[in-house]
Design a protein around this motif. Sequence first.
Motif, PDB file in Angstrom:
ATOM      1  N   GLN A   1       1.490  15.560  86.277  1.00  0.00           N
ATOM      2  CA  GLN A   1       0.051  15.337  86.441  1.00  0.00           C
ATOM      3  C   GLN A   1      -0.282  13.853  86.366  1.00  0.00           C
ATOM      4  N   GLY A   2      -1.009  13.388  87.348  1.00  0.00           N
ATOM      5  CA  GLY A   2      -1.459  12.005  87.355  1.00  0.00           C
ATOM      6  C   GLY A   2      -0.451  11.021  87.904  1.00  0.00           C
ATOM      7  N   LYS A   3       0.704  11.514  88.336  1.00  0.00           N
ATOM      8  CA  LYS A   3       1.730  10.626  88.871  1.00  0.00           C
ATOM      9  C   LYS A   3       2.048  10.982  90.309  1.00  0.00           C
ATOM     10  N   GLU A   4       2.607  10.028  91.012  1.00  0.00           N
ATOM     11  CA  GLU A   4       3.000  10.267  92.393  1.00  0.00           C
ATOM     12  C   GLU A   4       4.248  11.143  92.440  1.00  0.00           C
ATOM     13  N   ARG A   5       4.403  11.780  93.583  1.00  0.00           N
ATOM     14  CA  ARG A   5       5.577  12.614  93.772  1.00  0.00           C
ATOM     15  C   ARG A   5       6.828  11.725  93.801  1.00  0.00           C
ATOM     16  N   GLU A   6       7.823  12.134  93.061  1.00  0.00           N
ATOM     17  CA  GLU A   6       9.031  11.332  92.878  1.00  0.00           C
ATOM     18  C   GLU A   6      10.221  12.008  93.548  1.00  0.00           C
ATOM     19  N   PHE A   7      10.976  11.229  94.285  1.00  0.00           N
ATOM     20  CA  PHE A   7      12.190  11.735  94.921  1.00  0.00           C
ATOM     21  C   PHE A   7      13.240  12.048  93.859  1.00  0.00           C
ATOM     22  N   VAL A   8      13.890  13.199  94.007  1.00  0.00           N
ATOM     23  CA  VAL A   8      14.952  13.592  93.085  1.00  0.00           C
ATOM     24  C   VAL A   8      16.308  13.564  93.795  1.00  0.00           C
TER      25      VAL A   8
END
Length: 125
Positions: A40-47
């Motif tokens: 929540q509140g963060k950008e989507r992060e590549f895994v």
Amino acid sequence: VQLQASGGGLVQVGGSLRLSCAVSGRTVRRSGFGWFRQTQGKEREFVAGITWSGSTSVNTDSAKGRFTISRDNAKNTVYLQMNSLELEDTAVYYCAARAGIIYSSLGVPSAYDYWGQGTEVTVSS
């Protein structure tokens, strides 16, 4: 094309989970896939990501050495094996797909055409 992510849940620190992304409407053979996560509140992060030819990329900051992406073309499914889970791995995990995506674009959310609904992973202490 529909992507159905599953396998999330509650796990303790140090535990493991295997996420699955079932693909319908298209065979996976010529598609590349990515796993992303978001809190929540963060950008989507590549895994992690995998090209149609099987080349893989893993986010070195957060997942290298712990997470592995793989694909089973016969089952039209992509997997994310997550080991040694940490509190910071808590997030909603999404799978994404694009036909013919190139290796250098695996970590770019806008490069994907299709997204699954997400599966929630909670790591507890």
